[in-house]
Design a protein around this motif. Structure first.
Motif, PDB file in Angstrom:
ATOM      1  N   VAL A  39      -1.505   3.712  -2.209  1.00 13.68           N
ATOM      2  CA  VAL A  39      -2.945   3.490  -2.124  1.00 13.68           C
ATOM      3  C   VAL A  39      -3.355   3.263  -0.672  1.00 13.68           C
ATOM      4  CG1 VAL A  39      -3.185   2.556  -4.449  1.00 13.68           C
ATOM      5  CG2 VAL A  39      -2.623   1.015  -2.556  1.00 13.68           C
ATOM      6  N   ARG A  40      -4.651   3.378  -0.410  1.00 12.95           N
ATOM      7  CA  ARG A  40      -5.160   3.174   0.943  1.00 12.95           C
ATOM      8  C   ARG A  40      -5.202   1.693   1.313  1.00 12.95           C
ATOM      9  NH1 ARG A  40     -10.828   5.732   1.594  1.00 12.95           N
ATOM     10  NH2 ARG A  40     -10.479   4.990   3.730  1.00 12.95           N
ATOM     11  N   HIS A  41      -5.441   0.844   0.317  1.00 17.99           N
ATOM     12  CA  HIS A  41      -5.652  -0.579   0.614  1.00 17.99           C
ATOM     13  C   HIS A  41      -4.893  -1.450  -0.387  1.00 17.99           C
ATOM     14  CE1 HIS A  41      -8.947   0.670   3.230  1.00 17.99           C
ATOM     15  NE2 HIS A  41      -9.371   1.421   2.234  1.00 17.99           N
ATOM     16  N   ALA A  42      -4.170  -2.429   0.122  1.00 19.96           N
ATOM     17  CA  ALA A  42      -3.548  -3.471  -0.692  1.00 19.96           C
ATOM     18  C   ALA A  42      -3.863  -4.808  -0.046  1.00 19.96           C
ATOM     19  CB  ALA A  42      -2.038  -3.274  -0.789  1.00 19.96           C
ATOM     20  N   ALA A  56       6.269 -13.368   2.794  1.00 18.06           N
ATOM     21  CA  ALA A  56       7.624 -13.012   3.210  1.00 18.06           C
ATOM     22  C   ALA A  56       8.547 -12.854   2.003  1.00 18.06           C
ATOM     23  CB  ALA A  56       8.172 -14.067   4.162  1.00 18.06           C
ATOM     24  N   ILE A  57       8.431 -13.779   1.039  1.00 17.07           N
ATOM     25  CA  ILE A  57       9.243 -13.679  -0.174  1.00 17.07           C
ATOM     26  C   ILE A  57       8.831 -12.455  -0.992  1.00 17.07           C
ATOM     27  CG2 ILE A  57       9.763 -14.785  -2.390  1.00 17.07           C
ATOM     28  CD1 ILE A  57       9.507 -17.491  -0.934  1.00 17.07           C
ATOM     29  N   ALA A  58       7.528 -12.246  -1.149  1.00 16.60           N
ATOM     30  CA  ALA A  58       7.042 -11.113  -1.936  1.00 16.60           C
ATOM     31  C   ALA A  58       7.506  -9.789  -1.358  1.00 16.60           C
ATOM     32  CB  ALA A  58       5.519 -11.146  -2.020  1.00 16.60           C
ATOM     33  N   SER A  59       7.598  -9.717  -0.055  1.00 17.34           N
ATOM     34  CA  SER A  59       8.070  -8.495   0.592  1.00 17.34           C
ATOM     35  C   SER A  59       9.501  -8.176   0.183  1.00 17.34           C
ATOM     36  CB  SER A  59       7.968  -8.639   2.110  1.00 17.34           C
ATOM     37  OG  SER A  59       8.476  -7.493   2.755  1.00 17.34           O
ATOM     38  N   GLN A  60      10.356  -9.190   0.158  1.00 18.55           N
ATOM     39  CA  GLN A  60      11.732  -8.989  -0.274  1.00 18.55           C
ATOM     40  C   GLN A  60      11.796  -8.594  -1.748  1.00 18.55           C
ATOM     41  OE1 GLN A  60      14.361  -9.031   1.800  1.00 18.55           O
ATOM     42  NE2 GLN A  60      12.936  -9.447   3.481  1.00 18.55           N
ATOM     43  N   GLN A  61      10.958  -9.220  -2.537  1.00 12.23           N
ATOM     44  CA  GLN A  61      10.935  -8.932  -3.963  1.00 12.23           C
ATOM     45  C   GLN A  61      10.470  -7.498  -4.249  1.00 12.23           C
ATOM     46  OE1 GLN A  61      10.944 -11.563  -6.994  1.00 12.23           O
ATOM     47  NE2 GLN A  61      12.661 -11.877  -5.607  1.00 12.23           N
ATOM     48  N   LEU A  62       9.442  -7.081  -3.548  1.00 10.18           N
ATOM     49  CA  LEU A  62       8.919  -5.732  -3.769  1.00 10.18           C
ATOM     50  C   LEU A  62       9.981  -4.675  -3.461  1.00 10.18           C
ATOM     51  CD1 LEU A  62       6.594  -3.883  -4.523  1.00 10.18           C
ATOM     52  CD2 LEU A  62       5.746  -4.080  -2.162  1.00 10.18           C
ATOM     53  N   ALA A  63      10.798  -4.940  -2.454  1.00 11.47           N
ATOM     54  CA  ALA A  63      11.859  -3.998  -2.095  1.00 11.47           C
ATOM     55  C   ALA A  63      12.901  -3.858  -3.206  1.00 11.47           C
ATOM     56  CB  ALA A  63      12.534  -4.445  -0.803  1.00 11.47           C
ATOM     57  N   LYS A  64      12.958  -4.813  -4.111  1.00 14.28           N
ATOM     58  CA  LYS A  64      13.947  -4.802  -5.190  1.00 14.28           C
ATOM     59  C   LYS A  64      13.353  -4.377  -6.528  1.00 14.28           C
ATOM     60  CE  LYS A  64      16.356  -8.637  -2.905  1.00 14.28           C
ATOM     61  NZ  LYS A  64      16.755 -10.058  -2.997  1.00 14.28           N
ATOM     62  N   LEU A  65      12.073  -4.019  -6.531  1.00 17.78           N
ATOM     63  CA  LEU A  65      11.401  -3.763  -7.801  1.00 17.78           C
ATOM     64  C   LEU A  65      12.039  -2.616  -8.580  1.00 17.78           C
ATOM     65  CD1 LEU A  65       9.167  -4.251  -9.834  1.00 17.78           C
ATOM     66  CD2 LEU A  65       7.639  -2.851  -8.424  1.00 17.78           C
ATOM     67  N   GLU A  66      12.352  -1.521  -7.929  1.00 21.65           N
ATOM     68  CA  GLU A  66      12.900  -0.375  -8.651  1.00 21.65           C
ATOM     69  C   GLU A  66      14.203  -0.732  -9.362  1.00 21.65           C
ATOM     70  OE1 GLU A  66      13.216   3.263  -6.510  1.00 21.65           O
ATOM     71  OE2 GLU A  66      11.166   3.173  -5.745  1.00 21.65           O
ATOM     72  N   HIS A  67      15.056  -1.494  -8.707  1.00 20.29           N
ATOM     73  CA  HIS A  67      16.314  -1.899  -9.338  1.00 20.29           C
ATOM     74  C   HIS A  67      16.042  -2.787 -10.541  1.00 20.29           C
ATOM     75  CE1 HIS A  67      20.388  -3.336  -9.917  1.00 20.29           C
ATOM     76  NE2 HIS A  67      19.949  -4.573  -9.799  1.00 20.29           N
ATOM     77  N   ARG A  68      15.097  -3.709 -10.415  1.00 22.71           N
ATOM     78  CA  ARG A  68      14.823  -4.627 -11.522  1.00 22.71           C
ATOM     79  C   ARG A  68      14.201  -3.909 -12.703  1.00 22.71           C
ATOM     80  NH1 ARG A  68      13.423  -9.518  -7.487  1.00 22.71           N
ATOM     81  NH2 ARG A  68      15.605 -10.101  -7.161  1.00 22.71           N
ATOM     82  N   ILE A  69      13.364  -2.927 -12.412  1.00 22.20           N
ATOM     83  CA  ILE A  69      12.817  -2.112 -13.493  1.00 22.20           C
ATOM     84  C   ILE A  69      13.940  -1.386 -14.223  1.00 22.20           C
ATOM     85  CG2 ILE A  69      11.462  -0.035 -13.976  1.00 22.20           C
ATOM     86  CD1 ILE A  69       9.538  -0.948 -11.770  1.00 22.20           C
ATOM     87  N   ALA A  70      14.864  -0.828 -13.464  1.00 19.57           N
ATOM     88  CA  ALA A  70      15.965  -0.074 -14.068  1.00 19.57           C
ATOM     89  C   ALA A  70      16.811  -0.953 -14.977  1.00 19.57           C
ATOM     90  CB  ALA A  70      16.837   0.545 -12.979  1.00 19.57           C
ATOM     91  N   ALA A 105       0.834  -1.205   0.000  1.00 23.25           N
ATOM     92  CA  ALA A 105       0.000   0.000   0.000  1.00 23.25           C
ATOM     93  C   ALA A 105       0.867   1.253   0.000  1.00 23.25           C
ATOM     94  CB  ALA A 105      -0.941  -0.012   1.197  1.00 23.25           C
ATOM     95  N   ASP A 106       1.916   1.227   0.787  1.00 21.87           N
ATOM     96  CA  ASP A 106       2.830   2.363   0.853  1.00 21.87           C
ATOM     97  C   ASP A 106       3.594   2.529  -0.460  1.00 21.87           C
ATOM     98  OD1 ASP A 106       4.297   4.451   2.469  1.00 21.87           O
ATOM     99  OD2 ASP A 106       5.978   3.158   1.939  1.00 21.87           O
ATOM    100  N   TYR A 107       4.059   1.431  -1.022  1.00 23.95           N
ATOM    101  CA  TYR A 107       4.859   1.506  -2.252  1.00 23.95           C
ATOM    102  C   TYR A 107       4.032   2.061  -3.407  1.00 23.95           C
ATOM    103  CZ  TYR A 107       8.047   0.191  -5.989  1.00 23.95           C
ATOM    104  OH  TYR A 107       8.896   0.234  -7.066  1.00 23.95           O
ATOM    105  N   PHE A 108       2.818   1.570  -3.557  1.00 21.05           N
ATOM    106  CA  PHE A 108       1.988   1.987  -4.686  1.00 21.05           C
ATOM    107  C   PHE A 108       1.136   3.220  -4.371  1.00 21.05           C
ATOM    108  CE2 PHE A 108       2.764  -2.558  -5.622  1.00 21.05           C
ATOM    109  CZ  PHE A 108       3.378  -2.398  -6.849  1.00 21.05           C
TER     110      PHE A 108
END
Length: 433
Positions: free
Chosen positions: A75-78, A266-280, A70-73
């Motif tokens: 929005v109020r709800h995820a 737990a895995i998705a949380s780690q992955q989301l933290a790396k999204l910006e780098h992977r997009i780049a 929710a914080d990353y995107f």
């Protein structure tokens, strides 16, 4: 970049440019291993209970991941779900469609986009796509709107957002809900806003070949409190939880078990933290491809819409086969022989799949299309969506940038293969045998 014309194509017995397979993109590292191990050692693999109470919204890892998303995107709800297909089904149910209601979407997408509509006995209505971006064409959407239309479901295909500004204007004009299937474009932006957040309900896939993944999973996002509550109910056995006799509240409260497990969260949380780098990294690979392919005649590289960014799930291209004098199949065969990996040839045209052509979903009698709930006779046949059909059958192909590492050296090998094939187009048969 130049390649001598006398360099024999691998298809015709020459040496391939890419002699060894490129390295597959492995998104799982020690951070994910540690996160999953922590969950296993805790003994709490899921904490959901399909009944009212503290367990209704899941365990600590699921809730933490949802707050992070929710914080990353913004929005109020995820809400986490066990697959993005589950997310699409929940989204369609949450907006309260009635049997026979129509939802307009694109035929150029994965089948779950449209079958999610059928899960609540709604009827998919397709609209053709834009030739440049491959996203649904708002002008074609407007032509399909009838009094029975309930929603528009956009798809942010290949890594960039559909024209949500135009689609929102249509939705508001006609009193429709707007849904966004952003499975392939997490982290893309449109006018500075994250793709998927510009709809009433949107969301992302966490499937293994996406930018971020936990094997299987999905994230629903919305800023609407009431819709968020309905999504949570459908996700977790709504019928056992809703304590209200109002038909409007009970509508579509046939709940499912769409719950995300603690390991996946737990895995998705780690992955989301790396999204910006992977997009780049994918954007860098795409930029190098753009520059290296620009000189090749008869080849359209990806077009990014004004005000949008592209995260390149697929690097989509279009061939001018008439100008080149050879078929797409001949070009693809030659590139494949040179070792180019991850080639996508055409894409889905959902209206041409047997289920849609024959209108057989629930049972064998054509429900819901032939039921009294349907307002009109909707059929699916070749020729209805010429842009999507021509792209699929003749001219579109792409590179799946999420499946391979695509370091600079990898990109350069792929470029060398393209240039070699283009330097030898006259050696290719007009039509492969």
């Amino acid at each position: 970049m130049t390649v001598p014309a006398n360099q024999k194509l691998a298809l015709l017995g020459g040496k391939p440019v890419i002699g060894a397979p490129l390295q597959l993109f492995n998104t799982i590292g020690e951070d994910e291993v540690a996160a999953a191990t922590e969950v296993v050692r805790s003994g709490v693999l899921s904490a959901y209970i399909g009944a009212p109470g503290d367990g209704f919204m899941g365990g600590p890892k699921v809730r933490a991941f949802e707050r992070q998303a929710a914080d990353y995107f913004g929005v109020r709800h995820a809400l986490g779900v066990n697959s993005w297909t589950s997310g699409l089904i929940a989204a369609v149910g949450a907006i309260g469609i009635e049997p026979g209601d129509e939802i307009i979407t694109t035929p150029w997408t994965m089948a779950a986009t449209a079958t999610a509509i059928l899960h609540f006995a709604g009827i998919p209505v397709f609209a053709d796509i834009d030739r440049a971006t491959f996203n649904i064409d708002p002008a074609r959407v407007e032509q399909q709107i009838t009094p029975r239309t309930r929603a528009i479901m956009a798809v942010d295909i290949f890594g960039q957002s559909a024209d949500m500004k135009a689609l929102r204007a249509l939705a508001d004009k006609h009193g429709l809900k707007l849904l966004s299937d952003t499975a392939q474009a997490p982290g893309a932006l449109q006018d500075g806003a994250p793709a998927g957040t510009l709809a009433d309900i949107g969301g992302y896939s966490l499937n293994y070949h996406k930018h971020i993944h936990c094997g299987e999973g999905g994230i629903l996002v919305t800023n609407d409190q009431a819709l968020a509550e309905r999504l949570a109910l459908i996700r977790n056995h709504a019928e056992a939880v809703v304590q209200n006799d109002d038909p409007a509240v009970l509508a579509n409260m046939l709940g499912y078990n769409f719950r995300m497990g603690e390991i996946e969260a737990a895995i998705a949380s780690q992955q989301l933290a790396k999204l910006e780098h992977r997009i780049a990294t994918r954007q860098a690979a795409a930029a190098r491809l753009d520059a290296g392919l620009a000189s090749l005649s008869g080849l359209q590289t990806p077009v990014t819409a004004q005000g949008a960014t592209h995260v390149y799930y697929v690097y989509g291209m279009v061939l001018d086969t008439a100008a080149l004098g050879v078929s797409r199949r001949a070009v693809i065969d030659a590139l494949t022989a040179e070792g180019v990996p991850g080639i996508v040839v055409g894409y889905q045209n959902l209206h041409l799949l047997p289920m849609f052509r024959n209108r057989i979903a629930y049972g064998s009698k054509g429900f819901p299309w032939t039921s009294p709930y349907a307002a009109r006779d909707i059929t699916y046949a070749p020729g209805q969506f010429p842009v999507a059909e021509k792209l699929h059958a003749e001219t579109f192909f792409g590179l799946n940038l999420c499946m391979y590492e695509y370091e600079t050296a990898d990109v350069d090998l792929v470029l060398a293969a393209f240039h070699k094939v283009w330097a030898n187009l006259d050696a290719l048969p007009a039509e492969p045998a």
